[in-house]
Design a protein around this motif. Sequence first.
Motif, PDB file in Angstrom:
ATOM      1  N   GLY A   1      37.024  61.637  46.969  1.00 40.22           N
ATOM      2  CA  GLY A   1      36.524  62.538  45.935  1.00 40.22           C
ATOM      3  C   GLY A   1      35.013  62.609  45.916  1.00 40.22           C
TER       4      GLY A   1
ATOM      5  N   ALA B   1      35.990  70.813  41.175  1.00 38.02           N
ATOM      6  CA  ALA B   1      37.161  70.460  40.365  1.00 38.02           C
ATOM      7  C   ALA B   1      38.130  69.603  41.171  1.00 38.02           C
ATOM      8  CB  ALA B   1      37.850  71.726  39.863  1.00 38.02           C
ATOM      9  N   ALA B   2      38.344  69.966  42.441  1.00 34.50           N
ATOM     10  CA  ALA B   2      39.235  69.182  43.295  1.00 34.50           C
ATOM     11  C   ALA B   2      38.691  67.776  43.508  1.00 34.50           C
ATOM     12  CB  ALA B   2      39.416  69.895  44.637  1.00 34.50           C
TER      13      ALA B   2
ATOM     14  N   ALA C   1      36.698  66.165  41.486  1.00 34.38           N
ATOM     15  CA  ALA C   1      36.824  65.457  40.215  1.00 34.38           C
ATOM     16  C   ALA C   1      38.246  64.936  40.021  1.00 34.38           C
ATOM     17  CB  ALA C   1      36.436  66.382  39.058  1.00 34.38           C
ATOM     18  N   LEU C   2      39.238  65.755  40.374  1.00 33.65           N
ATOM     19  CA  LEU C   2      40.634  65.315  40.256  1.00 33.65           C
ATOM     20  C   LEU C   2      40.912  64.133  41.181  1.00 33.65           C
ATOM     21  CD1 LEU C   2      42.538  68.726  40.052  1.00 33.65           C
ATOM     22  CD2 LEU C   2      42.209  67.049  38.224  1.00 33.65           C
TER      23      LEU C   2
ATOM     24  N   VAL D   1      39.367  61.067  39.530  1.00 35.81           N
ATOM     25  CA  VAL D   1      40.189  60.645  38.386  1.00 35.81           C
ATOM     26  C   VAL D   1      41.472  59.973  38.865  1.00 35.81           C
ATOM     27  CG1 VAL D   1      41.535  61.471  36.422  1.00 35.81           C
ATOM     28  CG2 VAL D   1      39.234  62.356  36.804  1.00 35.81           C
ATOM     29  N   ALA D   2      42.098  60.528  39.930  1.00 32.83           N
ATOM     30  CA  ALA D   2      43.300  59.923  40.477  1.00 32.83           C
ATOM     31  C   ALA D   2      42.990  58.528  41.025  1.00 32.83           C
ATOM     32  CB  ALA D   2      43.878  60.811  41.572  1.00 32.83           C
TER      33      ALA D   2
END
Length: 281
Positions: free
Chosen positions: A126, A265-266, A268-269, A272-273
């Motif tokens: 990420g 956004a990808a 960030a996801l 977070v994952a």
Amino acid sequence: MTLFVFLAVLSAAAMHAIWNALVKVHLDRFLSITLMTLGMGAAALVALPFVEVPKAEVWPFILASVFFHMGYRTFLIGAYKAGDFAQTYPLARGTAPLLSALGGIVVVGEVPAPFAILGIVLLSAGTLVMSFRGGAHLEKLNLRAVGFALATSIFIASYTLSDGSGARLAATAQSYAAWLFVCDAAWALVLCIAFRGPRSLPVLARDWKAGLFTGVLSGAAYWIVMWAMTKAPIASVASLRETSILFAMLISVLALGEKMTAWRAAAALGIVAGVAALRMG
């Protein structure tokens, strides 16, 4: 990793992003980094009377860390000069947790749990995607810039492992951090005078408030990280610390009005994952 340690490291990552986003010092990069290091040392100097003097076996870790931090700052400045720092620096930060995990296995004998490994990989991925968001400037990277970024990541992983081991061996993480910051500041001052001469001192003095602010915030954030490494695996803490990239993105979007792209956004996801996987690990 307990919930308290987990939240403490996340708060340290947020602090790291905040001082990077808010502080603007009108100095070149060498003097700016030197000023921050001196601010950390000045704040730690106040704490010295209240912490233990490190035992003899702790000093090699402190001295090694001073060397590794010197190398980190040197190649960090080189990355500024060699290429697009907005990409080379996240490249260094994204690679460092992987190197810390490998170093932790070899040097410290810590093998992360399966979910922790997944979290480290997702966080690193990420962070790398965040640095190359959309791939629009990928062609601008050159071998010199990549070399400086990867060398920076090696020094980040090195001081992470050194400080994690040293803090565990010391009486307290507070004593290790305080003495490390003071020694690091003293050596940074010596190098500054050696490379820039005594005339650099009045220049630094003019921005002492900014230096003290960044030093206190940066020092507090890294002290939390060192304390956390005495309570949880070094690789997991080092990876979780890199969520500062995510906090920096949130600041840039919410406070500075930058655009939230699909790639950001990808990324960030993915981060977070990775955080979720580390928590489960």
